[in-house]
Motif scaffolding. Structure first.
Motif: not given
Length: 454
Positions: A108-110, A117-120, A449-454
């Motif tokens: 939920e908080d990820f 993992i940004d849904t925007d 994870v956030r940094d890797f996804l770009g």
């Protein structure tokens, strides 16, 4: 001596036999801790149905199948922002709350607006795996050939079978030819690698958290004990328990064994110590120490939430996972032979979805040296060594020990030509949550994870 724990199990069996509802006891040792939400959710998902058969790594096929899925965010016009989330063994597709199901998800908080993992930015999809029991086709589903529940007539499946079913969903529902990222933890980490291995040209980035490139004897042994306990429950009835009392005792005990592997000793030392639930009472053989009441409640909470046969099949798929060259070659040969027989209508009838030969256990010692085995893995995983891959390991993890994540990174780096291979490790000075770290230490797992996804 009184045995209230056994009395409780016997009463539950009787109540289930009488089709009564059972309420779990409230055990403070479970409720007081940072327990992850495994989200046993059976509503709010959508279904993709394939009318085409799926041919399986170990022989056999499913003439048709369904995959349950949920989504968050928006697919962009270029259709290049899809992030596929893979689940662990017992999780549903409900990784995050959404309008059709507002209950908090297991990540939920990820996942979400502005989150790791940004849904925007990304269109996020999560499925229930093939073989599961939260909407996707599994042992509790009905065989279209005769309308009967598959039970243990369901064919043995693999992690690679699961991702090939997911890929059909991605291609046919969303018409996406290349996903931005394949992301998963635990068994999801296996799926994340397997998806890229099966379709290397259809994945941009790969994230494997607390996973492995092949199952090792230690984790196989742990899952074996869980299955044996479950299968020894007289109510299991060799898998044909549907319509009767489910094997809740076996499921409870199997989950207790599993829970021991999900967390770490140091965490329990700090959280429970040697404290008993009630020092005023004499010692008992039923749950007595706080850690025992914790395990007892964890098992009780799970035993009717998950289909017993799905636990057997999905955990076996984890055991069989191996991206070594020789293993994947054998799987391709079996799958191709089954497909050719189906196409020619030889040896396989519409009512025969199980492998033509029963699964056989083989007793014996290893036939290859560790060096040969590692070279086999290196050759197999070379198929994705040019990709961008993030591997995350957790030092306190005893189910997937951190050396298994180091192994993934090492073989990828040895073969790497153009890919961005990253390895990130959480030491015990950061997290002592063990295997459940990916569910509980989000602020430590999330940033890489956030940094890797770009």
């Amino acid at each position: 001596m009184a045995f209230p724990c056994l009395d409780k199990l016997e009463k539950k069996t009787q109540d289930l036999s009488n089709s009564c509802n059972i309420e779990d006891d409230n055990i403070s040792s479970l409720d007081a801790g940072p327990e992850p939400s495994y989200s046993y959710v059976q509503t709010g998902f959508k279904l993709y149905k394939s009318d085409k058969p799926i041919f399986l790594d170990n022989g056999g096929y499913l003439p048709e199948y369904e995959v349950a899925y949920e989504t968050w965010g928006q697919l962009n016009a270029a259709k290049d922002n899809l992030v596929l989330i893979h689940t662990g063994l017992s999780a549903s597709s409900h990784a995050k709350s959404q309008p059709d199901n507002t209950k908090p998800g297991w990540w939920e908080d990820f996942i979400g607006s502005g989150k790791y993992i940004d849904t925007d930015k990304y269109f996020v999809v999560c499925t229930n795996v093939l073989g599961g029991c939260y909407g996707s086709t599994g042992p509790s589903s009905r065989d279209p050939a005769n309308g009967e529940i598959y039970a243990t007539r369901f064919p043995i499946i693999t992690v690679n079978d699961m991702v090939r079913a997911q890929r059909e969903l991605i291609r046919n529902v969303f018409e996406v030819s290349k996903i931005h990222a394949s992301v998963g933890a635990s068994m999801g980490g296996m799926q994340s690698l397997a998806y890229a291995w099966e379709f290397p040209d259809e994945v941009n980035k790969i994230v494997s958290i607390s996973g492995c490139a092949r199952s090792h004897p230690y984790s196989i042994a742990l899952r074996h004990t869980q299955r044996q306990v479950l299968m020894s429950d007289p109510n299991w009835k060799r898998g044909f328990y549907y319509g009767g009392v489910p094997p809740h005792v076996g499921m409870k005990l199997a989950r207790e064994i599993a829970t021991v592997t999900y967390r770490s000793g140091p965490e329990w030392e700090y959280r429970f110590g040697r404290n008993r639930a009630d020092d005023s009472r004499p010692p008992a053989l039923c749950p007595d120490f706080l850690v025992e009441t914790y395990l007892d409640h964890a098992g009780e909470k799970f035993c009717l939430e998950y289909d017993a046969n799905s636990l057997l099949y999905v955990s076996k798929a984890m055991d069989l996972f191996d991206l070594s060259s020789s293993n994947r070659s054998k799987a391709l040969q079996k799958r191709t032979a089954t497909e050719q027989s189906w196409n020619s209508q030889n040896n396989i009838s519409e009512s025969h979805s199980v492998p033509p030969e029963p699964y056989k256990e083989k007793v014996g010692s290893a036939t290859v040296t560790p060096e040969e085995s590692l070279e086999d893995l290196r050759n197999g995983i070379s198929k994705i060594s040019h990709k961008d891959v993030l591997v995350i390991g957790v030092e306190s993890d005893i189910l997937f020990p951190v050396w298994q994540q180091r192994e993934i990174a090492d073989v990828l780096m040895q073969n790497n030509t153009t890919g961005d291979i990253r390895y990130f490790e959480l030491g015990t000075n950061i997290s002592n949550y063990g295997h459940d770290t990916f569910l509980l230490s989000l602020d430590h797992i999330g940033p890489p994870v956030r940094d890797f996804l770009g």
